[in-house]
Design an enzyme around this catalytic site. Structure first.
Site, PDB file in Angstrom:
ATOM      1  N   GLY A 144      15.404  52.143  47.757  1.00  0.00           N
ATOM      2  CA  GLY A 144      15.942  53.308  48.451  1.00  0.00           C
ATOM      3  C   GLY A 144      15.952  53.212  49.965  1.00  0.00           C
ATOM      4  CG  ASN A 194      21.430  51.188  51.864  1.00  0.00           C
ATOM      5  OD1 ASN A 194      22.057  51.110  52.916  1.00  0.00           O
ATOM      6  ND2 ASN A 194      21.107  50.119  51.146  1.00  0.00           N
ATOM      7  NE  ARG A 214      26.521  53.909  30.033  1.00  0.00           N
ATOM      8  CZ  ARG A 214      25.777  53.172  30.828  1.00  0.00           C
ATOM      9  NH1 ARG A 214      24.684  52.598  30.373  1.00  0.00           N
ATOM     10  NH2 ARG A 214      26.091  53.006  32.080  1.00  0.00           N
ATOM     11  CB  VAL A 218      29.131  50.692  34.762  1.00  0.00           C
ATOM     12  CG1 VAL A 218      30.629  50.895  34.785  1.00  0.00           C
ATOM     13  CG2 VAL A 218      28.773  49.235  35.069  1.00  0.00           C
ATOM     14  CG  LEU A 219      29.377  55.803  38.703  1.00  0.00           C
ATOM     15  CD1 LEU A 219      30.007  56.537  39.875  1.00  0.00           C
ATOM     16  CD2 LEU A 219      28.120  56.521  38.262  1.00  0.00           C
ATOM     17  CG  HIS A 230      29.260  44.996  47.503  1.00  0.00           C
ATOM     18  ND1 HIS A 230      28.673  44.866  46.264  1.00  0.00           N
ATOM     19  CD2 HIS A 230      29.653  43.767  47.876  1.00  0.00           C
ATOM     20  CE1 HIS A 230      28.729  43.595  45.897  1.00  0.00           C
ATOM     21  NE2 HIS A 230      29.318  42.903  46.864  1.00  0.00           N
ATOM     22  CG  ASP A 260      39.122  51.560  42.293  1.00  0.00           C
ATOM     23  OD1 ASP A 260      38.163  50.878  41.852  1.00  0.00           O
ATOM     24  OD2 ASP A 260      40.132  51.043  42.814  1.00  0.00           O
ATOM     25  N   GLY A 292      37.765  50.178  38.971  1.00  0.00           N
ATOM     26  CA  GLY A 292      37.366  48.767  38.956  1.00  0.00           C
ATOM     27  C   GLY A 292      35.964  48.574  39.522  1.00  0.00           C
ATOM     28  CG  ASP A 319      31.887  45.848  43.995  1.00  0.00           C
ATOM     29  OD1 ASP A 319      31.339  46.962  44.070  1.00  0.00           O
ATOM     30  OD2 ASP A 319      31.283  44.816  43.658  1.00  0.00           O
TER      31      ASP A 319
HETATM   32  C1  GAR Z   1      21.444  47.289  48.788  1.00  0.00           C
HETATM   33  O1  GAR Z   1      21.403  46.024  49.404  1.00  0.00           O
HETATM   34  C2  GAR Z   1      22.846  47.581  48.298  1.00  0.00           C
HETATM   35  O2  GAR Z   1      23.831  47.094  49.168  1.00  0.00           O
HETATM   36  C3  GAR Z   1      22.855  46.852  46.987  1.00  0.00           C
HETATM   37  O3  GAR Z   1      21.594  47.153  46.424  1.00  0.00           O
HETATM   38  C4  GAR Z   1      20.640  47.264  47.487  1.00  0.00           C
HETATM   39  C5  GAR Z   1      19.825  48.526  47.292  1.00  0.00           C
HETATM   40  O4  GAR Z   1      18.760  48.571  48.207  1.00  0.00           O
HETATM   41  N1  GAR Z   1      23.951  47.276  46.153  1.00  0.00           N
HETATM   42  C6  GAR Z   1      24.684  46.432  45.428  1.00  0.00           C
HETATM   43  O5  GAR Z   1      24.454  45.245  45.350  1.00  0.00           O
HETATM   44  C7  GAR Z   1      25.838  47.085  44.681  1.00  0.00           C
HETATM   45  N2  GAR Z   1      26.720  46.093  44.126  1.00  0.00           N
HETATM   46  P1  GAR Z   1      18.001  49.926  48.545  1.00  0.00           P
HETATM   47  O6  GAR Z   1      17.546  50.537  47.221  1.00  0.00           O
HETATM   48  O7  GAR Z   1      16.836  49.506  49.397  1.00  0.00           O
HETATM   49  O8  GAR Z   1      18.953  50.826  49.279  1.00  0.00           O
END
Ligand code: GAR
Length: 208
Positions: free
Chosen positions: A12, A14, A66, A93-94, A110, A147, A149, A151
């Site tokens: 977490g 981010n 699911r 996956v949403l 990403h 969307d 897909g 990414d």
């Molecule tokens: C982040 O690096 C994010 O970009 C990645 O997971 C990590 C989560 O870290 N997401 C992906 O790879 C999505 N394809 P965090 O829990 O410390 O934010």
């Protein structure tokens, strides 16, 4: 005021950058209504608690099918009157129904410059392993709308990061977070919350 739901699976950091952005005033016109984790052990849930933010664990494992999980997720978003869903390291996956209902209202961070090192199988450290294996000299991070897909949705912001010769996947991951992810995710939310982002012909236009 834009109501956010932040979906997480792990540490977490981010989520923390978003919380800090709101508390410091770098993000305006937005508040976090809910933190949703699919993983009961996610440290992100602790971060939410420390800041008095409502958090909940909704995991596919808690449901018989699911469809039931998808329904629970959708109900949670609807009940919180969420305007923007932020995927911040959410490893689930949403469902298409959710993506359609929340079209251009779900964003994802990403850890690469899309369209490099993205799509099925590219998440977390695997992205950086891929970049180092290929020997790229510049990588970075991308915030994009989600969307149907993987990414593939319209790109909102990107930030490049230089690769160093001595990098390991872990070192590179940390630098990409510090120099790119924790900056562009709060920035994208602030732009959206202030009505500065629109999608036209599948591309994002930003009003500076
Ligand atoms: C982040 O690096 C994010 O970009 C990645 O997971 C990590 C989560 O870290 N997401 C992906 O790879 C999505 N394809 P965090 O829990 O410390 O934010």
């Amino acid at each position: 005021m834009l109501n956010l739901a932040v979906c997480v699976s792990g540490g977490g950091t981010n989520l923390q950058a978003i919380i800090d952005g709101i508390e410091s005033g770098a993000i305006t016109n937005a508040r976090i209504k809910a933190v949703i984790s699919n993983n009961p052990g996610a440290y992100a849930l602790e971060r939410a608690k420390k800041h008095g933010i409502a958090s909940v664990c909704i995991s596919p494992k808690q449901f018989g099918s699911r469809e039931e999980f998808n329904q629970a997720l959708l109900e949670k978003l609807d009940s919180c009157q969420v305007d923007l869903v932020v995927l911040a390291g959410f490893l689930v996956v949403l469902p298409e129904t959710l993506i359609q209902k929340y079209q251009n209202r779900v964003i994802n961070i990403h850890p690469s410059l899309i369209p490099s090192f993205c799509g099925t199988g590219y998440y977390g450290l695997k992205v950086h392993e891929g970049a180092l294996k290929r020997g790229v000299k510049v990588t970075g991070a991308t915030v994009h709308f989600v969307d149907e897909g993987t990414d593939t949705g319209p790109i909102i912001l990107q930030q490049p990061v230089m690769v160093e010769q001595e990098d390991t996947p872990e070192l590179l991951q940390r630098r990409v977070m510090e120099q790119a992810e924790w900056k562009i995710l709060p920035k994208a939310i602030d732009l959206i919350a202030n009505g500065k982002v629109r999608v036209e012909d599948g591309k994002v236009l930003i009003q500076e």
